[in-house]
Design an enzyme around this catalytic site. Structure first.
Site, short mmCIF file in Angstrom:
data_model
loop_
_atom_site.label_atom_id
_atom_site.label_comp_id
_atom_site.label_asym_id
_atom_site.label_seq_id
_atom_site.Cartn_x
_atom_site.Cartn_y
_atom_site.Cartn_z
N TRP A 128 117.65 -15.70 54.15
CA TRP A 128 116.66 -15.93 55.19
C TRP A 128 115.88 -14.57 55.24
O TRP A 128 114.60 -14.87 55.87
CB TRP A 128 117.49 -16.12 56.40
CG TRP A 128 118.21 -15.14 57.05
CD1 TRP A 128 118.93 -14.29 56.30
CD2 TRP A 128 118.17 -14.85 58.58
NE1 TRP A 128 119.40 -13.57 57.45
CE2 TRP A 128 119.00 -13.84 58.72
CE3 TRP A 128 117.30 -15.44 59.58
CZ2 TRP A 128 119.11 -13.21 59.99
CZ3 TRP A 128 117.66 -14.83 60.95
CH2 TRP A 128 118.59 -13.67 60.97
N ASP A 129 116.30 -13.48 54.81
CA ASP A 129 115.32 -12.41 55.03
C ASP A 129 113.85 -12.75 54.65
O ASP A 129 113.14 -12.21 55.34
CB ASP A 129 115.85 -11.29 54.13
CG ASP A 129 117.34 -10.89 54.21
OD1 ASP A 129 118.03 -11.73 54.51
OD2 ASP A 129 117.78 -9.66 53.97
N GLU A 150 127.08 -11.94 62.35
CA GLU A 150 127.84 -12.40 61.53
C GLU A 150 129.46 -11.96 61.90
O GLU A 150 130.43 -12.30 61.33
CB GLU A 150 127.81 -11.99 59.81
CG GLU A 150 126.55 -12.58 59.39
CD GLU A 150 126.27 -12.07 58.12
OE1 GLU A 150 126.29 -10.89 57.84
OE2 GLU A 150 125.39 -12.79 57.31
N LYS A 199 126.64 -7.61 65.41
CA LYS A 199 126.15 -6.96 64.24
C LYS A 199 124.67 -6.76 64.26
O LYS A 199 124.33 -5.50 63.68
CB LYS A 199 126.65 -7.64 63.00
CG LYS A 199 126.06 -7.21 61.63
CD LYS A 199 126.59 -8.00 60.40
CE LYS A 199 126.33 -7.57 59.14
NZ LYS A 199 126.83 -8.39 57.98
N GLN A 200 124.03 -7.79 64.70
CA GLN A 200 122.59 -7.53 64.61
C GLN A 200 121.95 -8.41 65.56
O GLN A 200 122.54 -9.43 66.19
CB GLN A 200 122.10 -7.87 63.05
CG GLN A 200 122.45 -9.39 62.80
CD GLN A 200 122.46 -9.83 61.41
OE1 GLN A 200 123.22 -9.61 60.65
NE2 GLN A 200 121.17 -9.91 60.67
O1 IFM Z 1 120.69 -11.72 55.34
C1 IFM Z 1 121.36 -10.79 55.62
C2 IFM Z 1 122.49 -10.94 56.96
O2 IFM Z 1 121.60 -11.39 57.93
C3 IFM Z 1 123.19 -9.79 57.13
N1 IFM Z 1 123.82 -9.20 56.16
C4 IFM Z 1 122.97 -8.87 54.93
C5 IFM Z 1 122.12 -10.16 54.63
C6 IFM Z 1 121.00 -9.71 53.30
O3 IFM Z 1 120.08 -8.77 53.86
#
Ligand code: IFM
Length: 768
Positions: A326-327, A468, A582-583
């Site tokens: 999805w990046d 995640e 995580k994010q």
């Molecule tokens: O798409 C990301 C994910 O959100 C977090 N882990 C790494 C992936 C690739 O950048």
């Protein structure tokens, strides 16, 4: 100087980091920024976009082609290269303006005096198959040097070897190395021709490394100058004979000459920069970091094909299986939509070519519609494995649910297609597959949703959101908001097509047997539960039950870590039972879908989640920058902007998770740097039929200037402390609508709009 990224000291431990930092590329090939004498041990790599291969049970990954920029020098059998010889001076860098990699190294000779090697190389933006290398050797004393150059088939692989059946040949001075991929038997051909400097050469055509050897005399008065051109073709290129095409390409380029081949590439670079450069006044460091981020995106832009997209680690190697996440849709496409919409279109068309894979995945899990691959390669079948990461303590593979539960991927794709349509005003992508994708994604969400009759609502349960570390949760706010957005998009699309393209609409709805789904989508859209702000705290709970988790500080969590690379998520991960994420998750939701939320809600959530975010993903920092800018916290926005914009310059980011190597470049963070600058500080927003600008620049920025393409027309926006101006290109064919804080106004071709003084949130004093 803000076009040159370089360093003047040689560090042998930096070859991997510099391989990323000094990448060159053209969307078709990416060449790591290793030095000419480097090989597989230093991770020299020449990654091909879209060509994947699998060996045994190991992960499928992109293919590294034979490397043709190899050049080794020796004197009396002793190598003169950075790996062995004493170095007096060294510089390595790239010129961002033209994608030119350069290095100059002065070696000390054992018997006195020095030898200086200067090389420059590039991959052509005008012809994606073509590259060139120019070298010169000089010495302070007379000496005879042996040169080896050619095509190296012994390449670095994570899960290879992917290439076999090597065959080297030489025809009239043109070297050709042919081979085939292991799994699909796809032909790969690399050719090189010497433009000048090859007198007295001898050939070695055995094995998977084919070489030309020369002995040259150099000295104070005598230099040796050498130039070669290289070409790569594969079975993906729709040419009858890749080897013949590679040979023909280098012959033609050698006849043309290095200068004109470089000039053609430069002309395309000039066009790309004219369309995409963002200029910052008053902050040269931020300027360089931002340009560098844009450079990283430009070297990945697939202009040659709509069958490839940009992998999470770009073309810097085989990490993450060279897969597309999805990046691309959420973090890179905004840049391409605004600056280079034709590239954005190619990237989205890739999702159409992989739609059948998404349908297969949905069916495999018992759902309808399209469930896009979490890690997508050329067919769209999911390359994501069920056991992605190792437990560092037991060595056992850990079950993760990225593949099964990160359902937001389908919404990311649908959302990006619609945004592209709204930015460009061009319905052709919708007609050529985009509409079908959107409907299939909406249908997938319908089949995934659970009706909870006791609450008279639908819920999305058992999902992974962007964070995640918390898997298999119910009602993840980001996922639910995105699903609702997707349903709304699908319903608007249905109305648009029925009204404007009735024939196409009826054919599509019949072919997909979609008529019964339309009322279902309306129902789901109306009754899908999306977590709302708490009336007292204004905080949106990331998922049901998040507030019951342990509220530990990030510092305390880090104290609990026993092994630096241990994975914090998964069943037993340290973060799983805590509120540490995580994010960006809710914060991303508010950036993308927060148009109706008051600033107070955005502020409350930013401040609540920011201290709890580990930023364990390179996708996170830019989101915090974006929302910080929006709520007027420009100091924080700047801090996060720098973090995302410098990630590949300083070699930041995690290198390992468990035993998994995850190094490489970070194009999503690079796209995030652009977003933070233009959408964050510039405050550019896409509204229904117009663009609005509500800037909030860091205090020390004197100006911010960027271009934007909107509905097929070109504009330049410039923000200074005096005000905001938007100028329309004289070549525009129609006006574009802008709101500079004074109401929506047409900007006619060749004319400018100006609004004095720019909007500063009243509760922030730090902006100017
Ligand atoms: O798409 C990301 C994910 O959100 C977090 N882990 C790494 C992936 C690739 O950048």
């Amino acid at each position: 100087m803000s076009w040159i990224v370089s360093e003047t000291a040689f560090r042998s431990d930096a070859s991997v980091a510099n391989g990323n930092k000094y990448m060159i590329g053209n969307g078709y090939i990416g060449i790591r920024g290793t030095l000419e004498e480097h090989g597989r041990s230093e991770l020299a790599g020449c990654t091909l976009a879209g060509l994947y291969d699998r060996v045994g049970a190991a992960w499928r990954e992109p293919v590294n082609a034979p490397h043709a920029f190899l050049l080794r020098i020796s004197e009396d059998g002793a190598p003169l290269g950075v790996l062995t010889a004493p170095i007096e001076r060294h510089v390595q860098g790239i010129d961002l303006r033209s994608g030119l990699h350069f290095r100059e190294t002065t070696f000390s000779r054992p018997h006195g005096g020095t030898v200086t090697l200067r090389c420059e190389r590039f991959l052509s933006l005008a012809d994606p198959h073509l590259g060139a290398l120019r070298c010169s050797l000089r010495a302070t004393v007379a000496c005879r040097l042996t040169i080896e150059t050619g095509i190296e088939g012994d390449v670095w692989d994570l899960n290879g070897p992917h290439l076999e059946h090597f065959r080297g040949s030489c025809d009239d001075g043109v070297l050709l190395l042919e081979c085939r991929t292991h799994e699909l038997g796809a032909a790969v051909a690399v050719a090189e021709a010497i433009v000048d400097g090859a007198d007295g050469q001898r050939f070695d055509l055995s094995g998977n490394r084919i070489l030309r050897r020369l002995t040259v005399g150099v000295g104070p008065e005598v230099a040796w100058d050498f130039t070669k051109v290289v070409a790569v073709f594969t079975a993906l290129d729709n040419v009858p004979n890749p080897a013949a095409s590679a040979v023909a390409a280098v012959r033609a380029a050698a006849n043309t000459g290095y200068g004109p081949v470089l000039a053609r590439s430069r002309a395309v670079w000039d066009e790309r920069w004219a369309a995409s450069d963002v200029r910052i006044g008053g902050d040269p460091d931020a300027q360089l970091a931002l340009r560098y981020s844009i450079y990283q995106l430009l070297i990945l832009a697939p202009t040659h094909s709509d069958r490839v997209s940009i992998p999470a680690r770009g073309l810097s190697g085989q990490v993450y299986k060279g897969a597309v996440f999805w990046d691309t849709e959420i973090f890179m496409l905004p840049f391409f939509d605004h600056a280079l919409p034709a590239v954005a279109r190619n990237l989205l068309r890739y999702r159409y070519h992989t739609l059948d894979g998404a349908r297969r995945k949905a069916a495999e899990y018992g759902f309808r519609g399209a469930f896009y691959a979490w890690e997508s390669q050329e067919t769209g079948d999911d390359a994501c494995t069920l056991f992605n990461i190792d437990d560092v303590f037991t060595g056992r593979p850990m079950r993760t649910y990225f593949r099964d539960k990160q359902i937001h991927i389908s919404g990311d794709v649908a959302f990006a297609i619609w945004r592209h349509f709204k930015m460009t005003g061009d319905t052709s992508l919708l007609i050529e597959g985009g509409a079908e994708i959107i409907l299939e994604c909406a249908r997938f969400f319908y089949s995934y949703a659970w009706l909870k009759p006791e609450r008279d609502r639908f819920e999305l349960i058992d999902v992974d959101g962007p964070d995640e570390y918390h898997e298999r949760v119910d009602n993840n706010a980001f996922t639910s908001a995105l699903a609702r957005e997707t349903l709304g998009i699908a319903l608007r699309l249905v109305d648009l097509l029925a009204a404007s393209y009735p024939k196409f609409y009826h054919t599509l709805i019949d072919r997909l047997d979609f008529a019964p789904d339309i009322p279902r989508l309306r129902d789901l859209h109306a009754r899908l539960f999306v977590p709302a702000p708490d009336p007292n705290t204004l905080v949106i709970e990331q998922f049901s039950g998040y507030h019951r988790l342990e509220d530990v500080t990030l510092e305390e969590l880090k104290w609990r870590v026993l092994q630096p690379t241990e994975y914090l998520g998964g069943g037993n991960g340290l973060a799983t039972s805590t509120k540490i994420l995580k994010q960006a998750d809710v914060v991303l939701m508010l950036h993308l879908f927060g148009a109706d939320q008051p600033k107070a809600v955005k502020r409350a959530n930013w401040h609540y989640y920011e201290p709890r975010t580990e930023h364990g993903s390179s996708l996170s920092a830019c989101v915090y920058a974006l929302l910080a800018a929006e709520i007027g916290d420009v100091e924080w926005a700047y801090r996060y902007f720098l973090r995302t914009a410098t990630i590949d310059l300083v070699g930041g980011g995690k290198q390992y998770v468990g035993s998994l190597y995850i190094g490489g470049t970070h194009p999503a963070a690079n796209g995030g740097a652009w977003m933070a600058a233009v959408l964050g500080f510039g405050g550019l927003q896409l509204r229904d039929d117009h663009l609005s600008l509500a800037p909030r620049l860091p205090r020390h920025w004197h100006s911010l200037t960027f271009r934007v393409r909107f509905r097929g027309q070109g504009f330049e926006a410039r923000i200074t402390p005096d005000g905001i101006s938007v100028s329309a290109d004289a070549t525009n064919s129609e006006a574009g609508l802008f709101d500079l804080g004074t109401g929506v106004t047409p900007c006619e071709p060749g004319c400018s709009l100006f609004a004095p003084g720019y909007f500063i949130p009243s509760d922030v004093t730090a902006t100017r």
